[in-house]
Motif scaffolding. Structure first.
Motif, PDB file in Angstrom:
ATOM      1  N   PRO A  22      51.949  41.555  96.397  1.00 34.46           N
ATOM      2  CA  PRO A  22      52.119  42.869  95.772  1.00 34.46           C
ATOM      3  C   PRO A  22      51.290  43.961  96.443  1.00 34.46           C
ATOM      4  CG  PRO A  22      51.849  41.168  94.102  1.00 34.46           C
ATOM      5  CD  PRO A  22      51.563  40.513  95.419  1.00 34.46           C
ATOM      6  N   TYR A  23      50.298  43.575  97.226  1.00 32.66           N
ATOM      7  CA  TYR A  23      49.418  44.549  97.873  1.00 32.66           C
ATOM      8  C   TYR A  23      49.937  44.990  99.246  1.00 32.66           C
ATOM      9  CZ  TYR A  23      46.070  43.433  94.222  1.00 32.66           C
ATOM     10  OH  TYR A  23      45.453  43.267  93.006  1.00 32.66           O
ATOM     11  N   LYS A  24      51.005  44.403  99.697  1.00 35.39           N
ATOM     12  CA  LYS A  24      51.552  44.732 101.011  1.00 35.39           C
ATOM     13  C   LYS A  24      52.338  46.032 100.971  1.00 35.39           C
ATOM     14  CE  LYS A  24      54.776  42.937 104.514  1.00 35.39           C
ATOM     15  NZ  LYS A  24      55.739  41.864 104.811  1.00 35.39           N
ATOM     16  N   LYS A  25      52.133  46.871 101.990  1.00 32.11           N
ATOM     17  CA  LYS A  25      52.846  48.141 102.097  1.00 32.11           C
ATOM     18  C   LYS A  25      53.585  48.170 103.439  1.00 32.11           C
ATOM     19  CE  LYS A  25      49.364  50.671  99.402  1.00 32.11           C
ATOM     20  NZ  LYS A  25      48.356  51.780  99.455  1.00 32.11           N
ATOM     21  N   ASP A  26      54.901  48.047 103.394  1.00 35.61           N
ATOM     22  CA  ASP A  26      55.686  48.043 104.636  1.00 35.61           C
ATOM     23  C   ASP A  26      55.537  49.341 105.413  1.00 35.61           C
ATOM     24  OD1 ASP A  26      56.570  45.508 104.110  1.00 35.61           O
ATOM     25  OD2 ASP A  26      58.501  46.133 103.257  1.00 35.61           O
ATOM     26  N   ASN A  27      55.395  50.455 104.692  1.00 32.32           N
ATOM     27  CA  ASN A  27      55.317  51.746 105.399  1.00 32.32           C
ATOM     28  C   ASN A  27      53.954  51.977 106.059  1.00 32.32           C
ATOM     29  OD1 ASN A  27      53.729  52.279 103.170  1.00 32.32           O
ATOM     30  ND2 ASN A  27      55.009  53.957 102.391  1.00 32.32           N
ATOM     31  N   SER A  28      53.018  51.019 105.888  1.00 35.25           N
ATOM     32  CA  SER A  28      51.734  51.099 106.588  1.00 35.25           C
ATOM     33  C   SER A  28      51.616  50.028 107.664  1.00 35.25           C
ATOM     34  CB  SER A  28      50.577  50.949 105.592  1.00 35.25           C
ATOM     35  OG  SER A  28      50.494  52.073 104.742  1.00 35.25           O
ATOM     36  N   ALA A  29      52.681  49.243 107.867  1.00 33.23           N
ATOM     37  CA  ALA A  29      52.667  48.158 108.852  1.00 33.23           C
ATOM     38  C   ALA A  29      53.326  48.619 110.149  1.00 33.23           C
ATOM     39  CB  ALA A  29      53.392  46.932 108.295  1.00 33.23           C
ATOM     40  N   LEU A  30      52.582  48.580 111.229  1.00 32.39           N
ATOM     41  CA  LEU A  30      53.083  49.060 112.517  1.00 32.39           C
ATOM     42  C   LEU A  30      54.216  48.207 113.060  1.00 32.39           C
ATOM     43  CD1 LEU A  30      49.582  49.814 114.005  1.00 32.39           C
ATOM     44  CD2 LEU A  30      51.362  51.527 113.639  1.00 32.39           C
ATOM     45  N   SER A  31      54.331  46.986 112.585  1.00 37.90           N
ATOM     46  CA  SER A  31      55.386  46.084 113.050  1.00 37.90           C
ATOM     47  C   SER A  31      56.640  46.176 112.187  1.00 37.90           C
ATOM     48  CB  SER A  31      54.869  44.638 113.041  1.00 37.90           C
ATOM     49  OG  SER A  31      54.352  44.307 111.760  1.00 37.90           O
ATOM     50  N   LYS A  43      59.858  48.431 110.624  1.00 41.33           N
ATOM     51  CA  LYS A  43      60.706  49.589 110.941  1.00 41.33           C
ATOM     52  C   LYS A  43      60.515  50.731 109.951  1.00 41.33           C
ATOM     53  CE  LYS A  43      64.702  47.640 108.486  1.00 41.33           C
ATOM     54  NZ  LYS A  43      64.611  48.590 107.354  1.00 41.33           N
ATOM     55  N   ASP A  44      59.948  50.423 108.770  1.00 43.23           N
ATOM     56  CA  ASP A  44      59.750  51.450 107.751  1.00 43.23           C
ATOM     57  C   ASP A  44      58.380  52.139 107.849  1.00 43.23           C
ATOM     58  OD1 ASP A  44      62.254  51.013 106.560  1.00 43.23           O
ATOM     59  OD2 ASP A  44      61.474  49.334 105.387  1.00 43.23           O
ATOM     60  N   PHE A  45      57.638  51.844 108.922  1.00 42.78           N
ATOM     61  CA  PHE A  45      56.310  52.457 109.069  1.00 42.78           C
ATOM     62  C   PHE A  45      56.414  53.983 109.087  1.00 42.78           C
ATOM     63  CE2 PHE A  45      53.079  54.394 111.813  1.00 42.78           C
ATOM     64  CZ  PHE A  45      51.915  53.998 111.142  1.00 42.78           C
ATOM     65  N   LYS A  46      55.489  54.614 108.381  1.00 38.58           N
ATOM     66  CA  LYS A  46      55.448  56.068 108.337  1.00 38.58           C
ATOM     67  C   LYS A  46      54.178  56.555 109.036  1.00 38.58           C
ATOM     68  CE  LYS A  46      59.145  56.349 105.745  1.00 38.58           C
ATOM     69  NZ  LYS A  46      60.433  56.842 106.315  1.00 38.58           N
ATOM     70  N   SER A  47      54.371  57.445 109.991  1.00 36.37           N
ATOM     71  CA  SER A  47      53.221  58.025 110.684  1.00 36.37           C
ATOM     72  C   SER A  47      52.320  58.718 109.681  1.00 36.37           C
ATOM     73  CB  SER A  47      53.696  59.031 111.733  1.00 36.37           C
ATOM     74  OG  SER A  47      52.603  59.579 112.439  1.00 36.37           O
ATOM     75  N   GLN A  48      51.022  58.730 109.969  1.00 35.86           N
ATOM     76  CA  GLN A  48      50.046  59.308 109.047  1.00 35.86           C
ATOM     77  C   GLN A  48      49.423  60.564 109.664  1.00 35.86           C
ATOM     78  OE1 GLN A  48      48.176  55.635 109.346  1.00 35.86           O
ATOM     79  NE2 GLN A  48      49.429  54.669 107.802  1.00 35.86           N
TER      80      GLN A  48
END
Length: 548
Positions: free
Chosen positions: A512-521, A523-528
């Motif tokens: 539950p703590y995983k965030k796909d949009n913070s994972a560089l690997s 496709k849903d990663f969001k630049s910060q």
């Protein structure tokens, strides 16, 4: 005649004590970027209070000894200003005292001796003189009354300035902007945080990630996180540095270099825990209740190991490392003054890989990397850039200091190359991630900033190397993840967010703590683009508001 000389001596001591206590206030008047009214208040009110307290006893030496904590703060503040050029003693600086070992402190103090000599020459004789003066004749009552009147007038003016600041400047806060109130406030916060850290095992006891692996339990995998120390991206050849300090990394295939990676803290005791946990600058205080990524991998069925070349310091770093199935602090068996090169980590890794044949393995290597004193981080036969000897840390010795620093980056290049060879030799799906906790200032501009952990960070302290290597078998099996890594190589990255979630994603661990949009690997990663920094009071501040 002797009595008369004692009276004169007492008056001189009185004046010198007030001046010594006032030195930080005067210095801060010129160094702090505050409105003139605030800076004036920062001198007039505190100095008048020092002055008044010195009149409360007929023997000024006794009054000065009452004020010993302020004398200690003053000495500490002057050394801090010598190092960083601005800012008061922060919470993190107090915590650095309790998390820095004697060897580190000795290496640093030995190279900033001008400031150390100055405070010793100014404050130590006054303390001794104050103690000896207790046997002398008391100071004249008329002298005390006159000085008390002037001190009270100064306090009245200072109070007017304080009220004016509070009314006219909505950002003015006494506990942050008035020395030494702010230093005392920071000391209290540091004590509170240290108590919370000591109580960590209780507050995090029942925490669980509920982590599970999405892959077959028999699939053989190996992931290694290498945490660098004080390595700044600006001096890595793979980041475009004029010197090729990373010739071996530059030859690796399947290596992705993240060009715009920034840490959220320039202090090890906060940056490393953020790298190893699910917290970031936005929710850092949750760290007292959560465990590290090592526990998450254990929950997902991985055998885990942690090998560190840093000394224990009773911090989150120690506690997180001890969560591993195998936890080794190399310096546990070395005397306080002893030195261990990072290459010793290779022997530990090699031994672990040879004896632990679990299908799934996760390893964390924490290096000593490029921590000052740089010359101590590599053996004499690894001197590449010369000269690397310097008598002291000063801008005049910058070239030799940079040479020594660049030699530490060469040593890191060799270390990472060997780690990749070992991991690739296992012939399993694997990845190696390298990230530094923070960077470093090395007298890069006219402000002559040096080292890290300054209350106001620079981009040299925040811009860090972040590298990910994937094995041929991993690259073939998980091509989409590797493609995402390459696609995100130019994105702005907050390492305190990305490292944790990228490792989960690379290993396909669900929690539950995983965030796909913070994972560089992913496709849903969001630049910060609005990168944040965890300030001294553990508040998230936009980097653009801090860095010069």
């Amino acid at each position: 005649m002797k009595h008369s000389k004692n009276i004169i001596s007492q008056k001189v001591l009185f004046a010198l004590c007030v001046i010594a206590l006032a030195l930080p206030n005067v210095c801060l008047f010129f160094t702090e970027q505050m409105p003139l009214l605030a800076r004036a208040c920062n001198v007039v009110l505190p100095v008048s209070v020092y002055w008044w307290v010195m009149t409360l006893n007929s023997r000024p030496g006794r009054a000065f000894l009452w004020l010993f904590p302020l004398a200690f703060f003053a000495a500490f503040q002057i050394v801090l200003l010598y190092l960083f050029g601005n800012s008061v003693i922060s919470v993190d600086m107090f915590l650095n005292i309790v998390t820095t070992n004697f060897n580190e402190a000795g290496e640093l103090l030995g190279n900033i001796y001008p400031s150390v000599i100055f405070v010793v020459v100014v404050y130590l004789p006054l303390i001794v003189w104050s103690a000896l003066s207790l046997r002398c004749a008391p100071i004249e009552e008329s002298f005390r009354r006159a000085n008390k009147r002037w001190a009270k007038r100064g306090m009245m003016v200072g109070l007017v300035l304080l009220v004016a600041n509070c009314l006219w400047d909505k950002d003015y806060e006494v506990e942050r902007d008035l020395y030494p109130v702010n230093v005392a406030y920071n000391a209290v916060l540091a004590v509170d945080r240290n108590i919370k850290i000591d109580n960590y095992h209780n507050t995090s006891h029942d925490f669980t990630f509920n982590a599970v692996s999405a892959r077959d339990a028999t699939e053989k995998e190996l992931y290694v996180l290498v945490i660098g120390e004080t390595a700044r991206a600006a001096n890595f050849g793979v980041y475009g540095y004029e010197r090729n300090t990373t010739p071996l990394l530059g030859k690796l295939s399947n290596l992705v270099v993240f060009k715009q990676a920034f840490t959220q803290s320039n202090t090890t005791h906060k940056s490393v825990p953020m790298l190893m946990s699910g917290v970031s600058a936005d929710d850092y205080n949750d760290i007292y209740y959560q465990k590290s990524i090592i526990t998450a991998f254990k929950e997902a069925g991985y055998s885990t190991a942690y090998f560190s070349n840093q000394r224990r310091n009773n911090s989150f770093i120690d506690y997180f490392g001890e969560e591993a199935n195998v936890a080794v602090f190399l310096k546990d068996s070395v005397d306080i003054g002893g030195n261990v090169y990072d290459t010793e980590l290779l022997a530990r890794l090699d031994d672990y890989l040879a004896h632990d044949r679990s299908a799934k393995r996760f390893v964390v290597l924490q290096t000593y990397g490029s921590h000052f004193n740089y010359r101590e981080r590599y053996p004499i036969d690894k001197v590449y850039y010369k000269p690397d000897n310097y008598a002291s840390a000063s801008s005049e010795n910058r070239q030799a200091i940079v040479n020594a620093y660049d030699n530490t980056i060469r040593a890191t290049d060799e270390l990472l190359s060997e780690v990749v060879k070992m991991v690739e030799g296992q012939g399993v799906s694997s990845a190696v991630m390298y990230v530094s906790d923070h960077g470093e200032d090395i007298y890069d501009n006219e402000e002559n900033h040096f080292l890290h952990a300054s209350p106001i960070p620079t981009l040299y302290q925040l811009h860090v190397p972040l590298l990910v290597w994937t094995s041929p078998s991993y690259s073939a099996k998980y091509a989409m993840k590797c493609a995402a890594l390459r696609d995100n190589a130019e994105a702005e990255v907050a390492t305190s967010l990305a490292v944790f979630h990228t490792l989960f994603d690379i290993a396909d661990i669900n929690t539950p703590y995983k965030k796909d949009n913070s994972a560089l690997s992913n496709k849903d990663f969001k630049s910060q683009p609005y990168l944040k920094y965890l300030d001294d009071h553990n508040e998230a501040v936009a980097v653009s508001e801090l860095c010069r």
